[in-house]
Design a protein around this motif. Structure first.
Motif, PDB file in Angstrom:
ATOM      1  N   SER A   1       1.034  -0.870  -0.034  1.00  0.00           N
ATOM      2  CA  SER A   1      -0.056   0.218   0.078  1.00  0.00           C
ATOM      3  C   SER A   1       0.930   1.490  -0.013  1.00  0.00           C
ATOM      4  CB  SER A   1      -0.831  -0.018   1.165  1.00  0.00           C
ATOM      5  OG  SER A   1      -0.111  -0.169   2.388  1.00  0.00           O
ATOM      6  N   SER A   2       1.980   1.209   0.553  1.00  0.00           N
ATOM      7  CA  SER A   2       2.933   2.395   0.434  1.00  0.00           C
ATOM      8  C   SER A   2       4.445   1.879   0.774  1.00  0.00           C
ATOM      9  CB  SER A   2       2.505   3.503   1.426  1.00  0.00           C
ATOM     10  OG  SER A   2       3.002   2.793   2.623  1.00  0.00           O
ATOM     11  N   VAL A   3       5.208   2.760   0.245  1.00  0.00           N
ATOM     12  CA  VAL A   3       6.729   2.814   0.401  1.00  0.00           C
ATOM     13  C   VAL A   3       7.140   4.097   0.686  1.00  0.00           C
ATOM     14  CG1 VAL A   3       8.848   2.021  -0.608  1.00  0.00           C
ATOM     15  CG2 VAL A   3       6.853   0.701  -1.394  1.00  0.00           C
ATOM     16  N   THR A   4       8.014   4.366   1.833  1.00  0.00           N
ATOM     17  CA  THR A   4       8.132   5.511   2.359  1.00  0.00           C
ATOM     18  C   THR A   4       9.739   5.780   2.547  1.00  0.00           C
ATOM     19  OG1 THR A   4       7.724   4.888   4.773  1.00  0.00           O
ATOM     20  CG2 THR A   4       5.774   6.043   3.207  1.00  0.00           C
ATOM     21  N   PHE A   5      10.123   6.734   2.956  1.00  0.00           N
ATOM     22  CA  PHE A   5      11.290   7.276   3.328  1.00  0.00           C
ATOM     23  C   PHE A   5      11.262   8.019   4.722  1.00  0.00           C
ATOM     24  CE2 PHE A   5      12.377   6.699  -1.069  1.00  0.00           C
ATOM     25  CZ  PHE A   5      13.743   6.292  -1.038  1.00  0.00           C
ATOM     26  N   THR A   6      11.820   7.327   5.766  1.00  0.00           N
ATOM     27  CA  THR A   6      11.775   7.941   7.107  1.00  0.00           C
ATOM     28  C   THR A   6      13.077   8.435   7.595  1.00  0.00           C
ATOM     29  OG1 THR A   6       9.632   6.720   7.396  1.00  0.00           O
ATOM     30  CG2 THR A   6      10.726   7.579   9.382  1.00  0.00           C
ATOM     31  N   PRO A   7      13.374   9.568   8.072  1.00  0.00           N
ATOM     32  CA  PRO A   7      14.482   9.943   8.714  1.00  0.00           C
ATOM     33  C   PRO A   7      15.015   8.749   9.930  1.00  0.00           C
ATOM     34  CG  PRO A   7      13.331  11.976   8.504  1.00  0.00           C
ATOM     35  CD  PRO A   7      12.372  10.890   8.233  1.00  0.00           C
ATOM     36  N   VAL A   8      16.233   8.385   9.719  1.00  0.00           N
ATOM     37  CA  VAL A   8      16.561   7.445  10.807  1.00  0.00           C
ATOM     38  C   VAL A   8      16.742   8.318  12.145  1.00  0.00           C
ATOM     39  CG1 VAL A   8      18.636   6.374  11.422  1.00  0.00           C
ATOM     40  CG2 VAL A   8      18.189   6.032   9.173  1.00  0.00           C
ATOM     41  N   GLY A   9      16.161   7.684  13.081  1.00  0.00           N
ATOM     42  CA  GLY A   9      16.117   8.384  14.414  1.00  0.00           C
ATOM     43  C   GLY A   9      14.501   9.056  14.591  1.00  0.00           C
ATOM     44  N   GLY A  10      13.711   9.140  13.538  1.00  0.00           N
ATOM     45  CA  GLY A  10      12.469   9.560  13.654  1.00  0.00           C
ATOM     46  C   GLY A  10      12.272  10.864  12.942  1.00  0.00           C
ATOM     47  N   GLY A  11      11.036  11.233  12.344  1.00  0.00           N
ATOM     48  CA  GLY A  11      10.733  12.192  11.674  1.00  0.00           C
ATOM     49  C   GLY A  11       9.627  11.780  10.801  1.00  0.00           C
ATOM     50  N   ALA A  12       8.969  12.696  10.006  1.00  0.00           N
ATOM     51  CA  ALA A  12       8.132  12.512   9.346  1.00  0.00           C
ATOM     52  C   ALA A  12       8.454  11.878   7.901  1.00  0.00           C
ATOM     53  CB  ALA A  12       7.503  13.973   8.577  1.00  0.00           C
ATOM     54  N   SER A  13       7.455  10.879   7.623  1.00  0.00           N
ATOM     55  CA  SER A  13       7.764  10.153   6.503  1.00  0.00           C
ATOM     56  C   SER A  13       7.340  10.722   5.196  1.00  0.00           C
ATOM     57  CB  SER A  13       6.873   8.804   6.540  1.00  0.00           C
ATOM     58  OG  SER A  13       7.509   7.922   7.851  1.00  0.00           O
ATOM     59  N   THR A  14       7.942  10.412   3.898  1.00  0.00           N
ATOM     60  CA  THR A  14       7.749  10.919   2.757  1.00  0.00           C
ATOM     61  C   THR A  14       7.688   9.761   1.794  1.00  0.00           C
ATOM     62  OG1 THR A  14       9.107  12.685   2.991  1.00  0.00           O
ATOM     63  CG2 THR A  14       8.610  12.295   0.850  1.00  0.00           C
ATOM     64  N   PRO A  15       6.526   9.630   0.863  1.00  0.00           N
ATOM     65  CA  PRO A  15       6.244   8.524   0.078  1.00  0.00           C
ATOM     66  C   PRO A  15       7.517   8.613  -1.143  1.00  0.00           C
ATOM     67  CG  PRO A  15       4.296  10.098   0.448  1.00  0.00           C
ATOM     68  CD  PRO A  15       5.243  10.556   1.218  1.00  0.00           C
TER      69      PRO A  15
ATOM     70  N   THR B   1       3.919  -2.795   8.443  1.00  0.00           N
ATOM     71  CA  THR B   1       5.294  -1.979   8.022  1.00  0.00           C
ATOM     72  C   THR B   1       6.356  -2.564   8.399  1.00  0.00           C
ATOM     73  OG1 THR B   1       4.042   0.143   8.301  1.00  0.00           O
ATOM     74  CG2 THR B   1       6.337   0.312   7.867  1.00  0.00           C
ATOM     75  N   SER B   2       7.301  -2.597   7.232  1.00  0.00           N
ATOM     76  CA  SER B   2       8.654  -3.494   7.515  1.00  0.00           C
ATOM     77  C   SER B   2       9.257  -2.770   8.734  1.00  0.00           C
ATOM     78  CB  SER B   2       9.510  -3.489   6.281  1.00  0.00           C
ATOM     79  OG  SER B   2       9.735  -2.236   5.958  1.00  0.00           O
ATOM     80  N   ALA B   3      10.306  -3.470   9.618  1.00  0.00           N
ATOM     81  CA  ALA B   3      11.219  -2.717  10.727  1.00  0.00           C
ATOM     82  C   ALA B   3      12.099  -2.025  10.120  1.00  0.00           C
ATOM     83  CB  ALA B   3      11.512  -3.920  11.467  1.00  0.00           C
ATOM     84  N   ALA B   4      12.434  -1.110  10.703  1.00  0.00           N
ATOM     85  CA  ALA B   4      13.536  -0.189  10.433  1.00  0.00           C
ATOM     86  C   ALA B   4      14.851  -0.765  10.714  1.00  0.00           C
ATOM     87  CB  ALA B   4      13.532   1.442  11.269  1.00  0.00           C
ATOM     88  N   VAL B   5      15.677  -1.180   9.660  1.00  0.00           N
ATOM     89  CA  VAL B   5      16.904  -1.831   9.825  1.00  0.00           C
ATOM     90  C   VAL B   5      18.171  -1.110   8.977  1.00  0.00           C
ATOM     91  CG1 VAL B   5      15.830  -4.039  10.536  1.00  0.00           C
ATOM     92  CG2 VAL B   5      16.317  -3.411   8.049  1.00  0.00           C
ATOM     93  N   ALA B   6      19.494  -1.477   9.207  1.00  0.00           N
ATOM     94  CA  ALA B   6      20.409  -0.959   8.936  1.00  0.00           C
ATOM     95  C   ALA B   6      20.321  -0.973   7.258  1.00  0.00           C
ATOM     96  CB  ALA B   6      21.839  -1.308   9.283  1.00  0.00           C
ATOM     97  N   ALA B   7      19.931  -2.211   6.873  1.00  0.00           N
ATOM     98  CA  ALA B   7      19.808  -2.887   5.389  1.00  0.00           C
ATOM     99  C   ALA B   7      18.933  -2.033   4.584  1.00  0.00           C
ATOM    100  CB  ALA B   7      19.515  -4.274   5.436  1.00  0.00           C
TER     101      ALA B   7
END
Length: 264
Positions: A204-218, A252-258
């Protein structure tokens, strides 16, 4: 002396159940017949004080129960046939491995006691009306694939609903994962970034989220290649490192280094 019925158990139910009549002068297997509605059946056990028999099919609503002993009829006792429930639709019909409550619509839910989700497990429903109940599906264990469709089966005093196919199935979704990003560095607007992982199903979505937190951007121009691969363009972003996260009905997939992409 005429036979006398003092009670029957159950007083409501469905065909195939065993009914017990208690009373006096109820005879024996060789002398006793039971009448329920328009049906006459032979009991499975009979004594002077107790008779048991299998409730026959073919009746609906209220049916009077009597015992006939050597041609003499007893008084009657009322039994109510309860129709088996039916499932017509679910909302929502998809969810993660540990779903929240869903609504089930159909008929015959007034006496519903349990809802089964195939071999995954059963749950106790909240009956909202004869045509509507709420239930929280049991949690799904390990997935062998990315989805698992479970027939939703309602049990009540009227019996058990039958599977109806897709309209009566709840589909569990495995959580997607991101395992690599190629390239993983570039300017905003980079095109054709390849994201690999698992269970990119009904994304349903793929987003970019700043590492450490912040607003997501599609992400821009997402294109699915298969269940484990997609391409995208990097949206307009400030310099920094971002988690690329994929969302489907499983979550939503977990935030990981990969999953990092660094905008330079």
């Amino acid at each position: 002396m005429a036979p006398v019925i003092t009670s029957i158990s159950p007083t409501s139910g469905h065909s195939g159940q065993t009914m017990t009549i208690t009373g006096t002068g109820l005879g024996s297997l060789s002398t006793t017949k039971v009448n329920i509605g328009t049906k006459t059946v032979t009991p499975t056990t009979a004594s002077n004080i107790s008779v048991t028999f299998a409730i026959p099919s073919g009746c609906s609503g209220q049916a009077n129960v009597t015992a006939t002993v050597s041609g003499v009829n007893s008084n009657s006792s009322a039994f109510f046939y309860v129709a088996a429930p039916t499932v017509t639709s679910l909302n929502p019909s998809t969810g993660p491995a540990a779903p929240g409550a869903i609504d089930v619509f159909g008929t015959g839910f007034a006496t519903a006691t349990s809802v089964a989700f195939d071999a995954i497990g059963t749950a106790v429903p909240t009956v909202l009306s004869d045509s509507h109940l709420s239930v929280t599906p049991p949690a799904h264990g390990a997935f062998t694939g990315c989805t698992d469709a479970a027939d939703v089966i309602v049990s009540s005093s009227g019996g058990t609903s039958s599977p109806i196919g897709a309209a009566g199935q709840f589909i569990y979704y495995a959580l997607p994962t991101v395992t690599s990003v190629t390239p993983n560095t570039g300017p905003a607007g980079t095109t054709g970034v390849i994201v690999t992982g698992t269970c990119f199903v009904d994304v349903s979505s793929v987003t970019f989220t700043p590492v450490g937190g912040g607003a997501s951007t599609p992400a821009d121009n997402v294109s699915l290649i298969g269940v484990g691969s997609l391409t995208l363009d990097v949206p307009t972003l400030a310099a920094g490192t971002y988690d690329i996260q994929v969302t489907n009905p499983g979550g939503t997939s977990a935030a990981v280094a990969a999953d990092h992409f660094t905008v330079v």
